[in-house]
Design a protein around this motif. Structure first.
Motif, PDB file in Angstrom:
ATOM      1  N   CYS A 149       3.580  39.033  43.566  1.00 42.91           N
ATOM      2  CA  CYS A 149       2.190  39.207  43.140  1.00 42.91           C
ATOM      3  C   CYS A 149       1.220  38.260  43.846  1.00 42.91           C
ATOM      4  CB  CYS A 149       2.075  39.004  41.631  1.00 42.91           C
ATOM      5  SG  CYS A 149       2.895  40.289  40.659  1.00 42.91           S
ATOM      6  N   PRO A 164      -1.350  36.876  46.413  1.00 46.99           N
ATOM      7  CA  PRO A 164      -2.257  37.610  47.297  1.00 46.99           C
ATOM      8  C   PRO A 164      -1.808  37.513  48.749  1.00 46.99           C
ATOM      9  CG  PRO A 164      -3.279  35.570  46.548  1.00 46.99           C
ATOM     10  CD  PRO A 164      -2.020  35.729  45.765  1.00 46.99           C
ATOM     11  N   GLN A 221       2.126  48.051  46.038  1.00 47.53           N
ATOM     12  CA  GLN A 221       1.370  47.185  45.140  1.00 47.53           C
ATOM     13  C   GLN A 221       2.040  47.151  43.761  1.00 47.53           C
ATOM     14  OE1 GLN A 221      -1.401  45.339  45.840  1.00 47.53           O
ATOM     15  NE2 GLN A 221      -0.991  45.919  47.964  1.00 47.53           N
ATOM     16  N   PHE A 230       1.371  46.823  37.611  1.00 48.99           N
ATOM     17  CA  PHE A 230       0.556  46.171  36.588  1.00 48.99           C
ATOM     18  C   PHE A 230       0.093  44.811  37.100  1.00 48.99           C
ATOM     19  CE2 PHE A 230       3.340  49.022  34.256  1.00 48.99           C
ATOM     20  CZ  PHE A 230       2.508  49.559  33.278  1.00 48.99           C
ATOM     21  N   LYS A 231      -0.901  44.269  36.446  1.00 52.90           N
ATOM     22  CA  LYS A 231      -1.312  42.885  36.716  1.00 52.90           C
ATOM     23  C   LYS A 231      -0.447  41.961  35.866  1.00 52.90           C
ATOM     24  CE  LYS A 231      -6.096  43.891  37.988  1.00 52.90           C
ATOM     25  NZ  LYS A 231      -7.531  43.623  37.714  1.00 52.90           N
ATOM     26  N   TYR A 232       0.825  41.840  36.305  1.00 57.06           N
ATOM     27  CA  TYR A 232       1.818  41.147  35.497  1.00 57.06           C
ATOM     28  C   TYR A 232       1.406  39.718  35.138  1.00 57.06           C
ATOM     29  CZ  TYR A 232       4.900  44.964  36.966  1.00 57.06           C
ATOM     30  OH  TYR A 232       5.452  46.191  37.193  1.00 57.06           O
ATOM     31  N   SER A 274      -1.387  38.374  34.563  1.00 60.42           N
ATOM     32  CA  SER A 274      -2.407  38.269  33.505  1.00 60.42           C
ATOM     33  C   SER A 274      -1.803  38.347  32.108  1.00 60.42           C
ATOM     34  CB  SER A 274      -3.459  39.374  33.675  1.00 60.42           C
ATOM     35  OG  SER A 274      -2.884  40.650  33.450  1.00 60.42           O
ATOM     36  N   SER A 290      -6.048  32.212  38.774  1.00 59.90           N
ATOM     37  CA  SER A 290      -6.946  33.319  39.144  1.00 59.90           C
ATOM     38  C   SER A 290      -6.745  34.556  38.281  1.00 59.90           C
ATOM     39  CB  SER A 290      -6.747  33.682  40.619  1.00 59.90           C
ATOM     40  OG  SER A 290      -5.454  34.238  40.840  1.00 59.90           O
ATOM     41  N   GLN A 291      -5.547  34.721  37.689  1.00 63.44           N
ATOM     42  CA  GLN A 291      -5.271  35.970  36.976  1.00 63.44           C
ATOM     43  C   GLN A 291      -5.080  35.811  35.467  1.00 63.44           C
ATOM     44  OE1 GLN A 291      -2.647  38.817  38.699  1.00 63.44           O
ATOM     45  NE2 GLN A 291      -3.054  38.175  40.805  1.00 63.44           N
ATOM     46  N   CYS A 292      -4.725  34.625  34.999  1.00 62.73           N
ATOM     47  CA  CYS A 292      -4.590  34.432  33.547  1.00 62.73           C
ATOM     48  C   CYS A 292      -5.966  34.291  32.909  1.00 62.73           C
ATOM     49  CB  CYS A 292      -3.751  33.180  33.246  1.00 62.73           C
ATOM     50  SG  CYS A 292      -1.993  33.374  33.598  1.00 62.73           S
TER      51      CYS A 292
END
Length: 475
Positions: A63, A65, A87, A90-92, A94, A137-139
């Motif tokens: 995941c 970037p 890709q 899911f946005k795992y 987060s 950046s994602q949590c």
């Protein structure tokens, strides 16, 4: 068959959050179930078995970037993600709980396990940076953070979204720099629980971080090596004293005892000391202040390696009678006034549920009063203070069985008291008809003698088999 409301499904699946096998099966039912279950699976992320952990870590690294992956490749870090393409579905990240330093370290070592180059430390640092950047950046809206690394988390992209709802923060000030702490102060002002480790000098960013908090309720300060906090940090603590209900100091002389007079709302006080400095001047000053301190709302008190039973009695005298738990530990066999403390507790703590303290000959006179007056007592631990009191064993057992409330379900007694085998048997035989009791013997490393024999252990085993004793460490 009618479809279940998604909110109902979330409630059901959330109950299965630790049953990963069942959740994996639910993923395969349909897209809607999959969409609901995946965030729950990733919410409780970290595994104990190596195989599952490896899969998890590889997914997390996948995941990263493109810019991070390229930076790592350019610096010789091989992620070994050749089997993963496309890709992520899911946005795992987060969905994850924010990782602590030990989790990230394990992830790094998995990647660099076969790297023996002289640049390995540089690679470690770079990979750690990129992993933490990914999570920041994602949590979103994380509530708890263990900040025990050098990464300036508050300065990374996305930090304002990640940390704005922070409520519980642990900071090792040996690692976290002042500018990063200042950055966190700009983001989160709703911290309720703050734990500080190794803050041996004034750190401007830390002072500001404490100062901007609107509702700080719990403050813990720990030192591996005592040096004491400085003036500005002490001031910041004092400003927040009226909202703080929980205070943990280790050692107790890491702050001036004068500061403690400001904590008028304290409900929970934990004061730990190092056994090798029990007689230092700073400790004597702390004990003198105990005489004048007032914590009227006190509910929980824990003291370690301080021989100050008289001062504690005065402190408890001034409480409003709402104390639920008291834990007192000392290795000083010459300490005095342990009996006075038991007397005070028996008269000022009618609601107490758990008590750990020491018992001497004077205290034995008030043990009956304690058990009669404290009708909610569930847990009782009594350690031997003076070796000369060793023959008190049978008398202690007789008082407990005659006067203890039926709420009492856990008893711990010192190995250094002399219990007769008959006294043991009489005690447990009399316990029949009550709820099974947890009965443990306190084995202390600093004692050179024990009166617990094989015959005592046989009695314990007998009454465990008869379900009179629920659990014991005595055989």
């Amino acid at each position: 068959m009618s479809r279940l409301n998604p909110d109902i499904l979330i409630l059901i699946f959330d109950k299965l959050q630790y049953d990963k096998k069942s959740l994996y099966s639910c993923i395969l039912v349909n897209r809607e179930w999959c969409r609901i279950v995946v965030p729950i699976l990733w919410k409780v992320t970290w595994y104990n078995d190596e195989k599952s952990e490896r899969k998890l870590f590889n997914t997390i690294l996948f995941c990263l970037p493109i810019s991070s992956k390229q930076l790592l490749i350019d610096n010789g870090v091989k992620l070994q993600l050749s089997l993963m393409t496309g890709q992520p579905l899911f946005k795992y990240i987060s969905f994850c709980t924010f990782p602590n330093n030990s989790i990230v370290y394990k992830m790094i070592e998995m990647v660099l396990v076969d790297d023996y180059s002289s640049l390995k430390q540089m690679k470690r640092d770079l990979l750690k940076q990129e992993i933490f950047k990914l999570f920041v950046s994602q949590c979103k809206n994380i509530k708890k953070l263990d900040w025990d690394n050098t990464q300036p988390l508050s300065l990374f992209f996305g930090a304002s979204t990640c940390f704005s709802s922070l409520r519980d923060l642990y900071v090792d000030v040996d690692f976290v720099k002042s500018d990063a702490l200042y950055g966190m102060a700009q983001i989160c002002k709703g911290i309720e629980k703050l734990t500080l480790h190794n803050c041996i000098q004034d750190v401007p960013g830390l002072v500001i971080l404490i100062d901007v908090q609107r509702n700080l309720k719990s403050l813990s300060i720990h030192y591996e090596e005592f040096k004491g906090i400085d003036k500005e940090l002490s001031k910041a603590m004092r400003k927040k004293a009226k909202t703080i209900t929980e205070l943990y100091l280790s050692p107790v002389n890491c702050v001036s005892p004068l500061i403690l007079t400001s904590f008028i709302k304290l409900e929970k006080g934990l004061f730990y000391n190092y056994s090798n400095n029990e007689y230092d001047k700073e400790i004597e000053e702390f004990q003198r202040y105990l005489k004048i301190l007032e914590f009227p709302d006190l509910q929980y008190l824990e003291i370690e390696h301080l021989s100050c039973f008289k001062e504690l009695s005065l402190l408890i005298e001034k409480s409003k009678g709402n104390i639920l738990e008291i834990n007192i530990y000392t290795k000083n066999v010459n300490a005095e006034n342990a009996g006075l403390l038991i007397k005070t507790i028996s008269r000022k703590c009618p609601k107490i549920e758990k008590l750990t303290t020491h018992l001497d000959l004077v205290g034995l006179k008030y043990l009956k009063e304690l058990l009669i007056n404290c009708n909610y007592l569930e847990y009782l631990r009594l350690d031997c203070l003076h070796p000369k009191a060793e023959k008190m064993g049978d008398e202690i057992l007789d008082i407990i069985i005659k006067y203890s409330p039926f709420t009492l379900k856990e008893i711990h007694l010192s190995e250094t008291w002399m219990f007769s085998v008959g006294g043991f048997e009489r005690f447990f035989d009399s316990w029949k008809g009550r709820d099974p009791v947890d009965f443990e013997i306190i084995y202390n490393d600093y004692n050179n003698y024990s009166y617990i024999t094989a015959n005592h252990k046989n009695i314990i085993r007998k009454y465990v088999n008869e379900k009179v004793i629920n659990f014991s460490n005595c055989f």
